[in-house]
Design a protein around this motif. Structure first.
Motif, PDB file in Angstrom:
ATOM      1  N   PHE A  41      10.987  17.394  20.480  1.00  0.00           N
ATOM      2  CA  PHE A  41      11.855  17.773  21.622  1.00  0.00           C
ATOM      3  C   PHE A  41      11.030  16.673  22.691  1.00  0.00           C
ATOM      4  CE2 PHE A  41      12.284  22.230  20.347  1.00  0.00           C
ATOM      5  CZ  PHE A  41      13.295  22.208  19.353  1.00  0.00           C
ATOM      6  N   GLU A  84      19.904  27.638  23.119  1.00  0.00           N
ATOM      7  CA  GLU A  84      19.167  28.921  22.666  1.00  0.00           C
ATOM      8  C   GLU A  84      19.508  29.300  21.207  1.00  0.00           C
ATOM      9  OE1 GLU A  84      20.270  33.532  23.844  1.00  0.00           O
ATOM     10  OE2 GLU A  84      19.586  32.186  25.516  1.00  0.00           O
ATOM     11  N   ALA A 105       8.330  32.304  19.629  1.00  0.00           N
ATOM     12  CA  ALA A 105       9.165  31.044  19.952  1.00  0.00           C
ATOM     13  C   ALA A 105       8.385  30.299  20.984  1.00  0.00           C
ATOM     14  CB  ALA A 105      10.291  31.888  20.631  1.00  0.00           C
ATOM     15  N   TYR A 106       7.641  30.888  21.972  1.00  0.00           N
ATOM     16  CA  TYR A 106       7.170  30.176  22.842  1.00  0.00           C
ATOM     17  C   TYR A 106       6.272  28.811  22.239  1.00  0.00           C
ATOM     18  CZ  TYR A 106       3.817  28.879  26.784  1.00  0.00           C
ATOM     19  OH  TYR A 106       3.404  28.305  27.880  1.00  0.00           O
ATOM     20  N   LEU A 114      18.014  26.773  18.809  1.00  0.00           N
ATOM     21  CA  LEU A 114      16.825  27.209  18.333  1.00  0.00           C
ATOM     22  C   LEU A 114      16.556  28.318  17.607  1.00  0.00           C
ATOM     23  CD1 LEU A 114      15.269  26.236  22.006  1.00  0.00           C
ATOM     24  CD2 LEU A 114      14.982  25.051  20.055  1.00  0.00           C
ATOM     25  N   LEU A 122      18.073  21.732  25.258  1.00  0.00           N
ATOM     26  CA  LEU A 122      17.460  22.845  24.508  1.00  0.00           C
ATOM     27  C   LEU A 122      18.557  23.935  24.485  1.00  0.00           C
ATOM     28  CD1 LEU A 122      13.682  23.024  24.852  1.00  0.00           C
ATOM     29  CD2 LEU A 122      14.914  21.602  23.274  1.00  0.00           C
ATOM     30  N   ILE A 135       8.161  26.381  20.509  1.00  0.00           N
ATOM     31  CA  ILE A 135       8.858  25.304  21.514  1.00  0.00           C
ATOM     32  C   ILE A 135       7.621  24.362  21.782  1.00  0.00           C
ATOM     33  CG2 ILE A 135      10.082  24.757  23.301  1.00  0.00           C
ATOM     34  CD1 ILE A 135      11.510  27.718  22.847  1.00  0.00           C
ATOM     35  N   ALA A 191       6.730  21.840  19.282  1.00  0.00           N
ATOM     36  CA  ALA A 191       7.688  20.730  18.951  1.00  0.00           C
ATOM     37  C   ALA A 191       7.771  19.831  20.238  1.00  0.00           C
ATOM     38  CB  ALA A 191       8.993  21.742  18.898  1.00  0.00           C
ATOM     39  N   LEU A 211      12.406  30.369  26.482  1.00  0.00           N
ATOM     40  CA  LEU A 211      12.752  29.259  27.394  1.00  0.00           C
ATOM     41  C   LEU A 211      12.598  29.688  28.957  1.00  0.00           C
ATOM     42  CD1 LEU A 211      16.359  28.617  25.584  1.00  0.00           C
ATOM     43  CD2 LEU A 211      14.013  27.146  25.657  1.00  0.00           C
ATOM     44  N   VAL A 258      13.725  33.855  21.860  1.00  0.00           N
ATOM     45  CA  VAL A 258      14.057  32.201  22.156  1.00  0.00           C
ATOM     46  C   VAL A 258      14.168  32.318  23.885  1.00  0.00           C
ATOM     47  CG1 VAL A 258      15.409  30.307  22.012  1.00  0.00           C
ATOM     48  CG2 VAL A 258      14.513  31.768  20.040  1.00  0.00           C
TER      49      VAL A 258
END
Length: 216
Positions: A24, A32, A11-12, A35, A30, A15, A18, A50, A46
């Motif tokens: 983004f 959770e 996920a890191y 995403l 954002l 993001i 993106a 974040l 996620v």
């Protein structure tokens, strides 16, 4: 089974990519759950991603909400000062340590990127790839790590300086001078060429911001 489903711990990276693509943008909230649905994964990775991005100042919190961070004038200036010095060091070390094959790749990149001068977004992606190649050619893992963080933060700028008319052509000329110095193994010239290149980009960015303030 969906073989295309991203790994749970990715996920890191998703993001970050993106943000880098401009999907983004600074100021975007954002969420959770959104995403997790978008990436096809559970909310736990996620949430962890974040939190990690927040500790790196790539996201900022307003109450319980997280937003993509935006850089103010002072933060931008500080970032460019650090980038200028680190990039110059990378060029110096590349002139000392780069293999002949690495130099050839840099030369080919400059030639190929000439075709992108009228496409600022494509040239911006190519520009980042070019600089990352110099970082790797420095053969210093700690410098590479620091420059990676700097370039991640650069993604928080909503526009690219390469969008300014004429900047793409000048940037390509500057890239060519950097690579020529590295190929000659001239450490001083390579460091100065990259230092001046980042300074020129900073001047362009300052003019962009000044024009934006005037219009607002």
């Amino acid at each position: 089974m969906n073989v295309n489903k991203p790994p749970q711990n990715d996920a890191y990276s998703l993001i970050l990519e993106a943000i880098d693509r401009g999907e983004f943008r600074p100021g975007d909230r954002l969420v959770e759950s959104d995403l997790a649905e978008q990436f096809g994964m559970s909310r736990t990775p996620v949430r962890e991603a974040l939190q990690r991005l927040e500790t790196q100042s790539l996201l900022e919190r307003d109450g319980r909400s997280l937003f993509v961070a935006a850089l103010d004038h002072n933060q931008m200036a500080e970032l460019y000062v650090v980038r200028r010095e680190l990039e110059a060091l990378a060029a110096r070390l590349a002139a000392r340590h780069a293999t002949e094959e690495e130099i050839r790749v840099l030369q080919e990149m400059v030639q190929e990127d000439d075709a992108l001068v009228n496409d600022p977004q494509a040239l911006s992606r190519a520009n980042r790839r070019f600089h990352e190649q110099i970082h790797l050619a420095s053969h210093n893992r700690y410098l590479v790590q620091q420059l990676k963080l700097v370039h991640r933060t650069m993604a928080l700028m909503a526009t690219t300086s390469l969008a300014v008319e004429g900047r793409g052509e000048l940037a390509q000329q500057e890239h060519r001078a950097i690579v020529d110095a590295i190929a000659r193994r001239d450490e001083e010239a390579a460091a100065k060429a990259l230092h001046d290149h980042i300074s020129a980009a900073f001047v362009t960015r300052l003019k962009q911001d000044a024009n934006k303030r005037e219009r607002s």
